[in-house]
Design a protein around this motif. Structure first.
Motif, PDB file in Angstrom:
ATOM      1  N   TYR A  95       0.820  -1.214   0.000  1.00 41.02           N
ATOM      2  CA  TYR A  95       0.000   0.000   0.000  1.00 41.02           C
ATOM      3  C   TYR A  95       0.851   1.260   0.000  1.00 41.02           C
ATOM      4  O   TYR A  95       0.431   2.291  -0.541  1.00 41.02           O
ATOM      5  N   ASP A 103      -5.058   0.091  -5.827  1.00 37.77           N
ATOM      6  CA  ASP A 103      -6.255   0.812  -6.278  1.00 37.77           C
ATOM      7  C   ASP A 103      -6.902   0.100  -7.458  1.00 37.77           C
ATOM      8  O   ASP A 103      -8.136   0.021  -7.556  1.00 37.77           O
ATOM      9  N   ARG A 106      -8.788  -2.925  -6.296  1.00 32.63           N
ATOM     10  CA  ARG A 106     -10.000  -2.495  -5.593  1.00 32.63           C
ATOM     11  C   ARG A 106     -11.067  -2.067  -6.592  1.00 32.63           C
ATOM     12  O   ARG A 106     -12.251  -2.394  -6.438  1.00 32.63           O
ATOM     13  N   ILE A 112      -9.362  -8.882  -1.335  1.00 35.23           N
ATOM     14  CA  ILE A 112      -8.041  -8.620  -0.784  1.00 35.23           C
ATOM     15  C   ILE A 112      -7.890  -9.432   0.503  1.00 35.23           C
ATOM     16  O   ILE A 112      -8.665  -9.260   1.445  1.00 35.23           O
ATOM     17  N   GLU A 146      -8.992  -0.671   2.580  1.00 34.18           N
ATOM     18  CA  GLU A 146     -10.107  -1.284   1.860  1.00 34.18           C
ATOM     19  C   GLU A 146     -11.465  -0.977   2.475  1.00 34.18           C
ATOM     20  O   GLU A 146     -12.503  -1.236   1.867  1.00 34.18           O
TER      21      GLU A 146
END
Length: 297
Positions: A95, A103, A106, A112, A146
């Motif tokens: 991250y 990203d 996501r 995740i 998240e």
């Protein structure tokens, strides 16, 4: 003679299990476990393309870094091309290091799951308090990023201490990918209640295959195809789970990616006969229809 054991689960052969279906009446569930990993520079553990020299080991560090800079993005394109979901097994260090990559996963709705802080370390060598802190730190990063806590965990290097399952349930995890002993999910006992072992492969996995056994790109793809075809036949007798473990710095290399595309296209061509899913969805379905044993804690 009594051998040391773990008492995490009982022996029940694959031929003596409850019968059930995956969604849509399917018998074979298939998911991709996509490992996104970041490594320390000049120290710590890491897979090797070639025997490394003294630190800083530029050859192997840069080879692994190719996965996050290039290979993972090519694999995202492949997932989109074939309309495949993924369970992303993410080091929390990703991250900070490659937020755009996280990203992107996501945005496409991939699951995740927790994969430690970095694959430069093993949690199995830590004292319980230090291991608990590692799990908490990684979980906190994923949860904040998240907006939801991860439910599944794969330890870096699949390394466990004797108390790892207990620490995972204590941290709120519902399933683990560490235990590679079955083709169906298996309920495990922990001091905080049941933990589901979702099948995660050590054979259909590019690190043991390519790095460990030095299999070629075509050989690994053929392995995926043969494993799938055989498990599809076997699933007529029992519902099964086939995971495919992938690392962008390995199968994201162009010549390997071409063969991986061939293997995944073979699987996608049978989409109407199988359940293409995520590890978390496997947990949800199995937990709904197969209760933990009464002695699961």
């Amino acid at each position: 003679m009594t051998l040391p054991g773990h008492d995490r689960y009982d022996y029940v052969p694959i031929t003596r299990r409850p019968d059930f279906d995956w969604p849509g009446g399917r018998k074979l569930a298939v998911y991709l476990g996509l490992n996104l990993e970041h490594f320390a520079y000049g120290e710590g553990l890491g897979a090797e393309l070639a025997p490394g020299g003294p630190q800083p080991d530029i050859l192997n560090y840069a080879w692994r870094d190719y996965g996050n800079r290039v290979g993972a993005w090519r694999m995202l394109e492949l997932l989109e091309e074939l309309d495949l979901p993924a369970t992303v097994l993410a080091n929390s260090a990703m991250y900070d290091y490659a937020p755009e990559l996280m990203d992107a996963h996501r945005a496409r709705g991939d699951e995740i799951a927790g994969h430690g802080r970095t694959n430069s370390e093993r949690q199995s060598v830590l004292e319980p308090d230090a291991e608990r802190a590692l799990i908490a730190e990684a979980t906190d990063v994923l949860t904040k990023a998240e907006g939801i806590a991860p439910r599944g965990w794969l330890s870096p290097w699949i390394a466990e201490s004797r108390v790892t399952p207990d620490l995972l349930t204590g941290a709120g995890y519902r399933y683990t990918l560490n235990w590679c002993m079955d083709d169906q999910p298996v309920w495990m006992r922990t001091e905080n209640g049941p933990l589901l072992a979702v099948p995660y492969p050590q054979e259909v996995n590019d690190i043991p295959s390519v790095v460990g056994r030095k299999d070629g790109a075509a050989q690994f793809a053929d392995m995926v195809i043969d494993n799938f075809d055989e498990m599809l036949d076997q699933s007529a007798r029992q519902p099964l789970v086939m995971g495919i473990a992938l690392h962008p710095y390995i199968v994201g290399q162009p010549y390997r990616l071409r063969h991986l595309r061939r293997a995944l296209a073979h699987i996608v061509a049978r989409r109407d006969e199988i359940w293409i899913t995520t590890a978390g969805a496997v947990f949800d379905r199995f937990a709904e229809i197969v209760s933990p044993p009464s002695n699961a804690s």
